[in-house]
Design a protein around this motif. Structure first.
Motif, PDB file in Angstrom:
ATOM      1  N   ARG A  77       0.820  -1.214   0.000  1.00  0.00           N
ATOM      2  CA  ARG A  77       0.000   0.000   0.000  1.00  0.00           C
ATOM      3  C   ARG A  77       0.851   1.260   0.000  1.00  0.00           C
ATOM      4  N   MET A  78       1.929   1.244   0.799  1.00  0.00           N
ATOM      5  CA  MET A  78       2.789   2.424   0.883  1.00  0.00           C
ATOM      6  C   MET A  78       3.489   2.681  -0.452  1.00  0.00           C
ATOM      7  N   LYS A  79       4.002   1.625  -1.093  1.00  0.00           N
ATOM      8  CA  LYS A  79       4.661   1.776  -2.397  1.00  0.00           C
ATOM      9  C   LYS A  79       3.674   2.318  -3.424  1.00  0.00           C
ATOM     10  N   ILE A  90       8.469  13.181   0.114  1.00  0.00           N
ATOM     11  CA  ILE A  90       7.234  12.438   0.350  1.00  0.00           C
ATOM     12  C   ILE A  90       7.153  12.177   1.853  1.00  0.00           C
ATOM     13  N   VAL A  91       6.013  12.581   2.447  1.00  0.00           N
ATOM     14  CA  VAL A  91       5.844  12.545   3.895  1.00  0.00           C
ATOM     15  C   VAL A  91       4.655  11.658   4.250  1.00  0.00           C
ATOM     16  N   SER A  92       4.850  10.791   5.238  1.00  0.00           N
ATOM     17  CA  SER A  92       3.763   9.957   5.747  1.00  0.00           C
ATOM     18  C   SER A  92       3.177  10.660   6.965  1.00  0.00           C
ATOM     19  N   ILE A 141      -0.268   9.650   2.997  1.00  0.00           N
ATOM     20  CA  ILE A 141       1.025   9.964   2.392  1.00  0.00           C
ATOM     21  C   ILE A 141       0.824  11.101   1.406  1.00  0.00           C
ATOM     22  N   MET A 142       1.690  12.138   1.502  1.00  0.00           N
ATOM     23  CA  MET A 142       1.544  13.317   0.647  1.00  0.00           C
ATOM     24  C   MET A 142       2.898  13.970   0.399  1.00  0.00           C
ATOM     25  N   THR A 143       2.906  14.960  -0.492  1.00  0.00           N
ATOM     26  CA  THR A 143       4.139  15.698  -0.775  1.00  0.00           C
ATOM     27  C   THR A 143       4.402  16.707   0.335  1.00  0.00           C
ATOM     28  N   ASP A 144       5.630  17.231   0.351  1.00  0.00           N
ATOM     29  CA  ASP A 144       5.983  18.241   1.350  1.00  0.00           C
ATOM     30  C   ASP A 144       5.146  19.505   1.186  1.00  0.00           C
ATOM     31  N   HIS A 145       4.825  19.874  -0.073  1.00  0.00           N
ATOM     32  CA  HIS A 145       4.006  21.071  -0.331  1.00  0.00           C
ATOM     33  C   HIS A 145       2.632  20.929   0.323  1.00  0.00           C
ATOM     34  N   ALA A 160       1.748  18.833   2.742  1.00  0.00           N
ATOM     35  CA  ALA A 160       1.854  18.739   4.209  1.00  0.00           C
ATOM     36  C   ALA A 160       1.965  20.133   4.825  1.00  0.00           C
ATOM     37  N   ARG A 161       2.749  21.012   4.190  1.00  0.00           N
ATOM     38  CA  ARG A 161       2.866  22.383   4.699  1.00  0.00           C
ATOM     39  C   ARG A 161       1.538  23.111   4.576  1.00  0.00           C
ATOM     40  N   LYS A 162       0.851  22.909   3.451  1.00  0.00           N
ATOM     41  CA  LYS A 162      -0.431  23.575   3.214  1.00  0.00           C
ATOM     42  C   LYS A 162      -1.479  23.120   4.244  1.00  0.00           C
ATOM     43  N   ARG A 163      -1.508  21.814   4.546  1.00  0.00           N
ATOM     44  CA  ARG A 163      -2.467  21.285   5.518  1.00  0.00           C
ATOM     45  C   ARG A 163      -2.002  21.435   6.962  1.00  0.00           C
ATOM     46  N   LYS A 164      -0.752  21.902   7.133  1.00  0.00           N
ATOM     47  CA  LYS A 164      -0.143  22.095   8.453  1.00  0.00           C
ATOM     48  C   LYS A 164      -0.094  20.802   9.259  1.00  0.00           C
ATOM     49  N   VAL A 165       0.406  19.723   8.614  1.00  0.00           N
ATOM     50  CA  VAL A 165       0.617  18.447   9.306  1.00  0.00           C
ATOM     51  C   VAL A 165       2.059  17.989   9.073  1.00  0.00           C
ATOM     52  N   GLY A 166       2.670  17.480  10.124  1.00  0.00           N
ATOM     53  CA  GLY A 166       4.012  16.922  10.020  1.00  0.00           C
ATOM     54  C   GLY A 166       3.921  15.415   9.949  1.00  0.00           C
ATOM     55  N   GLY A 167       5.073  14.758   9.922  1.00  0.00           N
ATOM     56  CA  GLY A 167       5.080  13.305   9.885  1.00  0.00           C
ATOM     57  C   GLY A 167       6.458  12.773   9.568  1.00  0.00           C
ATOM     58  N   GLU A 168       6.493  11.526   9.117  1.00  0.00           N
ATOM     59  CA  GLU A 168       7.748  10.873   8.787  1.00  0.00           C
ATOM     60  C   GLU A 168       8.146  11.209   7.354  1.00  0.00           C
ATOM     61  N   VAL A 169       9.342  11.751   7.174  1.00  0.00           N
ATOM     62  CA  VAL A 169       9.833  12.093   5.836  1.00  0.00           C
ATOM     63  C   VAL A 169      10.391  10.804   5.225  1.00  0.00           C
ATOM     64  N   ILE A 170       9.667  10.232   4.253  1.00  0.00           N
ATOM     65  CA  ILE A 170      10.033   8.946   3.681  1.00  0.00           C
ATOM     66  C   ILE A 170      11.221   9.068   2.730  1.00  0.00           C
ATOM     67  N   CYS A 171      11.090   9.964   1.731  1.00  0.00           N
ATOM     68  CA  CYS A 171      12.160  10.091   0.731  1.00  0.00           C
ATOM     69  C   CYS A 171      12.095  11.452   0.047  1.00  0.00           C
ATOM     70  N   GLU A 172      13.163  11.759  -0.691  1.00  0.00           N
ATOM     71  CA  GLU A 172      13.243  12.984  -1.484  1.00  0.00           C
ATOM     72  C   GLU A 172      13.492  12.602  -2.930  1.00  0.00           C
ATOM     73  N   ILE A 173      12.830  13.304  -3.852  1.00  0.00           N
ATOM     74  CA  ILE A 173      12.978  13.054  -5.279  1.00  0.00           C
ATOM     75  C   ILE A 173      13.198  14.375  -5.969  1.00  0.00           C
ATOM     76  N   TRP A 174      14.177  14.428  -6.875  1.00  0.00           N
ATOM     77  CA  TRP A 174      14.407  15.649  -7.644  1.00  0.00           C
ATOM     78  C   TRP A 174      14.833  15.318  -9.053  1.00  0.00           C
TER      79      TRP A 174
END
Length: 131
Positions: free
Chosen positions: A30-32, A104-106, A111-115, A117-131
């Motif tokens: 599910r997470m993948k 990508i933040v859980s 699970i959502m993007t950093d953008h 998460a900031r917009k919804r004002k929720v933190g969590g576990e930072v899974i990975c970074e993609i660029w």
């Protein structure tokens, strides 16, 4: 037995990109599936397909390249690992490549993007970074 399936998925994508593969297949979870959905929404991959077969379901990912046949994804990095989990509040979630990449933040809201998460004002576990 695999101890970090997310790191395995990122490594498979990284290896396939360096080998210029078009399609890769990996064991599903599910997470993948959520991570791959975000990658498609953000334009890092062309498409994906969930294949429900026994004994293990699979995710088939169609990788994306530009006109010069260069991969759209130039880097992937696992942030939170099983041995060292990284949890951050929404104010402290890093901007990847000054906003050019995504983290990508859980969160408790999924699970959502950093953008997002900031917009919804929720933190969590930072899974990975993609660029």
């Amino acid at each position: 037995m695999m101890t970090d399936p997310i790191a395995d998925m990122l490594t498979r994508i990284r290896n396939a990109l360096s080998a210029r593969k078009k399609v890769i297949s990996l064991p599903a979870s599910r997470m993948k599936l959520e991570i791959v959905r975000i990658l498609k929404e953000e334009g890092y991959i062309e498409d994906y397909r969930y294949i429900d077969e026994k004994p293990q379901a699979k995710i088939e990912i169609v990788l994306k390249y530009d006109e010069q046949k260069r991969p759209v994804i130039s880097g992937l990095r696992r942030v939170s690992k099983p041995g060292r989990r990284i949890y951050l509040g929404y104010q402290k979630i890093p901007k990847v490549m000054d906003g050019l990449g995504i983290a990508i933040v859980s969160t408790s809201q999924g699970i959502m993007t950093d953008h997002e998460a900031r917009k919804r004002k929720v933190g969590g576990e930072v899974i990975c970074e993609i660029w």
